[in-house]
Design an enzyme around this catalytic site. Structure first.
Site, mmCIF file in Angstrom:
data_model
loop_
_atom_site.group_PDB
_atom_site.id
_atom_site.type_symbol
_atom_site.label_atom_id
_atom_site.label_comp_id
_atom_site.label_asym_id
_atom_site.label_seq_id
_atom_site.Cartn_x
_atom_site.Cartn_y
_atom_site.Cartn_z
ATOM 1 N N MET A 107 0.703 -0.670 -0.550
ATOM 2 C CA MET A 107 -0.218 0.229 -0.270
ATOM 3 C C MET A 107 1.166 1.524 -0.148
ATOM 4 O O MET A 107 2.156 0.955 0.397
ATOM 5 C CB MET A 107 -1.206 -0.053 0.889
ATOM 6 C CG MET A 107 -2.175 -1.442 1.342
ATOM 7 S SD MET A 107 -2.960 -1.083 0.048
ATOM 8 C CE MET A 107 -3.962 -2.409 -0.335
ATOM 9 N N CYS A 108 -0.117 2.259 -0.536
ATOM 10 C CA CYS A 108 1.209 3.717 0.060
ATOM 11 C C CYS A 108 0.150 5.162 0.136
ATOM 12 O O CYS A 108 -0.643 4.681 0.347
ATOM 13 C CB CYS A 108 1.565 3.714 -2.102
ATOM 14 S SG CYS A 108 2.144 2.221 -2.740
ATOM 15 N N ARG A 109 0.567 5.878 0.263
ATOM 16 C CA ARG A 109 -0.115 7.269 -0.645
ATOM 17 C C ARG A 109 -0.086 7.544 -1.043
ATOM 18 O O ARG A 109 1.472 8.194 -1.781
ATOM 19 C CB ARG A 109 0.754 7.960 1.395
ATOM 20 C CG ARG A 109 -0.112 7.366 2.714
ATOM 21 C CD ARG A 109 -1.400 6.779 3.065
ATOM 22 N NE ARG A 109 -2.070 6.397 2.471
ATOM 23 C CZ ARG A 109 -3.571 5.383 2.256
ATOM 24 N NH1 ARG A 109 -4.366 6.691 3.282
ATOM 25 N NH2 ARG A 109 -4.111 5.019 1.943
ATOM 26 N N VAL B 287 4.194 8.257 -2.392
ATOM 27 C CA VAL B 287 5.125 7.888 -1.313
ATOM 28 C C VAL B 287 4.828 6.518 -1.405
ATOM 29 O O VAL B 287 3.707 5.501 -1.071
ATOM 30 C CB VAL B 287 5.682 8.397 0.256
ATOM 31 C CG1 VAL B 287 5.705 9.295 0.107
ATOM 32 C CG2 VAL B 287 4.161 8.492 0.958
ATOM 33 N N ASN C 23 -2.395 3.365 -5.750
ATOM 34 C CA ASN C 23 -2.394 2.890 -4.258
ATOM 35 C C ASN C 23 -3.325 1.158 -4.373
ATOM 36 O O ASN C 23 -3.915 2.030 -4.877
ATOM 37 C CB ASN C 23 -2.920 3.859 -3.198
ATOM 38 C CG ASN C 23 -2.519 3.392 -2.209
ATOM 39 O OD1 ASN C 23 -2.877 2.764 -1.476
ATOM 40 N ND2 ASN C 23 -3.629 4.236 -0.913
#
Lengths: 265, 265, 265, 265
Positions: free
Chosen positions: A1-3, A86, A112
């Site tokens: 997962m990411c932002r 990110v 994401n």
């Protein structure tokens, strides 16, 4: 997962969204609140549009929180349209070519989510790409693949349709491999004029997505709000497709293309 | 704050402590349980002794959790004495020269803690170093400085005394600058034969330190246990000085040298 | 083009060949004398065998001449069998996954040369790989592909035959694409017991390859001699296949497999 | 030794000077023609002025020729005033904090040359810095020190005088240490309005420096011409001090301040 976070509107220093707010994207690299993992320290990237049709691209493998170049670039560069990301790696090693955003011509893309069982499906899925796009592949992530697949499905002519068909193709390949489709896709992409985003998951549990107007008179799209005190955050509902242009935002339900039904008919 | 682990005993693959256990040092880089910060992603390092009197040194600025080189080195290298560290920067940027362990000749050193008000005291403290050690300074951290100061205070001849005098000097300089001494120092160092560790804080709240015998017949020292199921972990009390040699461990109270009293007398 | 060095024999510190001699491999990263490019600054790598069947692997993207980790590792690690490489990129960006040596199970591989028109042939060539090996692909170079292709062609059972068939396959695919085969292949590979090397080019102009006995009683294979004063360097002739074992070296002519003739018959 | 390039004039994409010409600064990182070393592969950096008084800063340790971020930034960013540098390390390891340009407030600085016997003089020289500037020191190079020393000597009020006094101080310290002064200093610095450069060496053999008007109507300063076909390159004579403003260039002889004579008088 990411932002991730994105912006379209009157020219703005990137830091306004990426690094300056108390819960900025850079802060979220260290302690995200609404992600499966609080730490998003496996690299980062920014893509921004300026005087050229193609975006500038800066990506590196350090955690966003510790990169002085990122701090300086976000303070110095202003843009009317930018994407920032990110990463928390789910598959694919930590390398610059696996960092988001990805760019091709005037297009940029970030993501994401993930394609479940990517290791098992990778070869079948990559075989969907036409030669010219296959040759553009630089890394090994499912995310870069999804971008190239959407380009292959006509992102230039029909962003909604291309996204719908890309999701449909992934679903079809997973099923033909005897797997339950397992796709999470909260993605954002742009051609330098419009900012699109998609919130979809095959199990209905897509990563979060919010939008708000900014004091600059523009609009941002973010994985999670960067400023708890700012009012006006609006959660984008699951299974939505968003388009933001200088004259406003439109939101419509997202429905993947169904290739099986098509074939049955 | 940081996390570290060290070992002395019969030759062992580094991974046995650094990367293989469920709560290994590499796992602690992502989610430490007893540190002020769960994330220790600002670089890492290993120092290990082999056939030469000097240690080998491998340090890099990526988070330990995402470095394939570290994984491979820890699987391939075995050693009778090694130190390993994951960093959460408190001062000094993320660079290889700011990563622990530090090495000088046959000595290696790593640290969890900090000198309070380092920015204000740095110049005065660095002026304590003799020329030869000043010239060895490569980075900007308080930790590397403490190592060099201990060398200046006679680490080669008297490790306990050198540590006691180094702490005393830092205290003296802070007080002469009108500041309350604020030093946290859970450090580990070796000359390639003995493994020493120190747990000290001027406010009594030193970072944690544990020790245990290993199934290999050796002994390890760690910031936090890497395996909850392994029995036999022993907390090292605050204000202790530990020495581990092949024939066993000794533990004595640590008392900083007091230069003020010395001068009064 | 690139430079490489390999060793088999009594255990030796890696620095003896990689970094200590006046014209060591690290020196060749800065000023190679017999390569098309004097500078080989696009990353480096070492693979070495120890107590395990699999090699240890350390690769990074800095120039070899400026990496203190490499210096320290080569001083500290000794091995009876190792491969070392400095890269001058011909295709594929500068990333760790594009650095040599590559490793798979107990095998390691490194290469000096290139597949001409790689960009045009990549997809056709990658489709030759069976699923299990396709999934191991981490980077984008022709070199990593050649290693995987040789594994697919039976490197485990028949190194000479696997190399001959791999070269034949590449030739066949180039011709079927209407291109003149253009392959330069001065490669080195090992299973942890034997060291093999190949010097081949479709135009007869293969990169240089030398061998010599070492004072340690072992044997090395190098792109160019690391010590001009050491006598006994022997140029390996073009179109040769070399095998080095503890009991000596054998050298035989290399002949690519011809699939066209096979099909005609 | 190093290579650098700077520009002042109407806004220009950085690539026009840094990466696009046949013998651009990036090309010079690989094969400089007028430097002691052809390869300048120990990192690079750019500083550029935009809407803020402070420059943006992007520095990294890869060779300039292999960094895709640098390529993209130079294509996307345009500026009326920028400095760019590729490094060949003479002292100080390869780290971002040792890469040029250096920045402090609105000032930027880069350098081609060195302080002879830096290792022996470092401590005495660093003691010349006032506390506030000592605290800004991030790396270990003689170049960053010279920048801070010039700031200490009044760069803000009197650039020529500050440079003259800084050179005089270094000379004085070398002589007081019993060494022959050995300083090479072809440096460039800016406050965001004016671009200054200095060509000086204590032995008269200062690194090269050229200037030319650009088709954009501005002016550049470079270590060596980036385009052999462009006419109008003018060699800046040794022992010169150059100031470039939007309304033109002035050039005057550079004379170091002499502290010994001052003391005798």
């Amino acid at each position: 997962m990411c932002r991730w976070a994105a912006y379209l509107g009157p020219e703005l220093f990137l830091e306004t969204i990426v690094s300056a707010p108390c819960h900025s994207l850079v802060a979220q690299s260290h302690c995200a609140l609404e992600a499966k993992t609080a730490t998003n320290g496996d690299g980062f990237g920014i893509a921004w549009y300026g005087a050229r049709p193609e975006p500038g691209l800066y990506r590196d493998i350090l955690p966003a929180w510790s990169d002085p170049n990122l701090q300086s670039l976000c303070r110095q560069i202003s843009s009317r349209l930018f994407l920032a990301h990110v990463r928390a790696a789910t598959g694919g090693g930590t390398s610059r070519t696996n960092c988001h955003p990805f760019a091709s011509g005037r297009w940029s893309f970030m993501h994401n989510g993930q394609i479940g069982a990517w290791g098992k499906l990778r070869r079948r899925l990559e075989s969907l790409l036409p030669d010219a796009l296959y040759d553009q592949r630089q890394g090994t992530t499912d995310s870069e693949f999804l971008f190239l697949l959407m380009l292959a499905e006509g992102l230039d002519q029909d962003p909604f349709g291309a996204a719908a068909r890309a999701v449909g193709r992934v679903t079809e390949v997973a099923e033909s491999a005897g797997l339950s489709p397992d796709l999470k896709l909260t993605a954002c992409f742009s051609d330098g004029e419009t900012l699109w985003a998609l919130r979809h998951a095959s199990d209905g549990l897509a990563p979060t997505l919010y939008t708000a107007q900014t004091p600059s008179g523009g609009r941002c799209l973010v994985s999670e709000p960067f400023d708890r005190s700012q009012s006006g955050w609006q959660a984008v509902p699951p299974e939505s497709f968003v388009a933001i242009r200088p004259d406003g935002m439109t939101l419509r339900p997202f429905v993947p293309a169904s290739f099986r039904l098509a074939r049955i008919a």
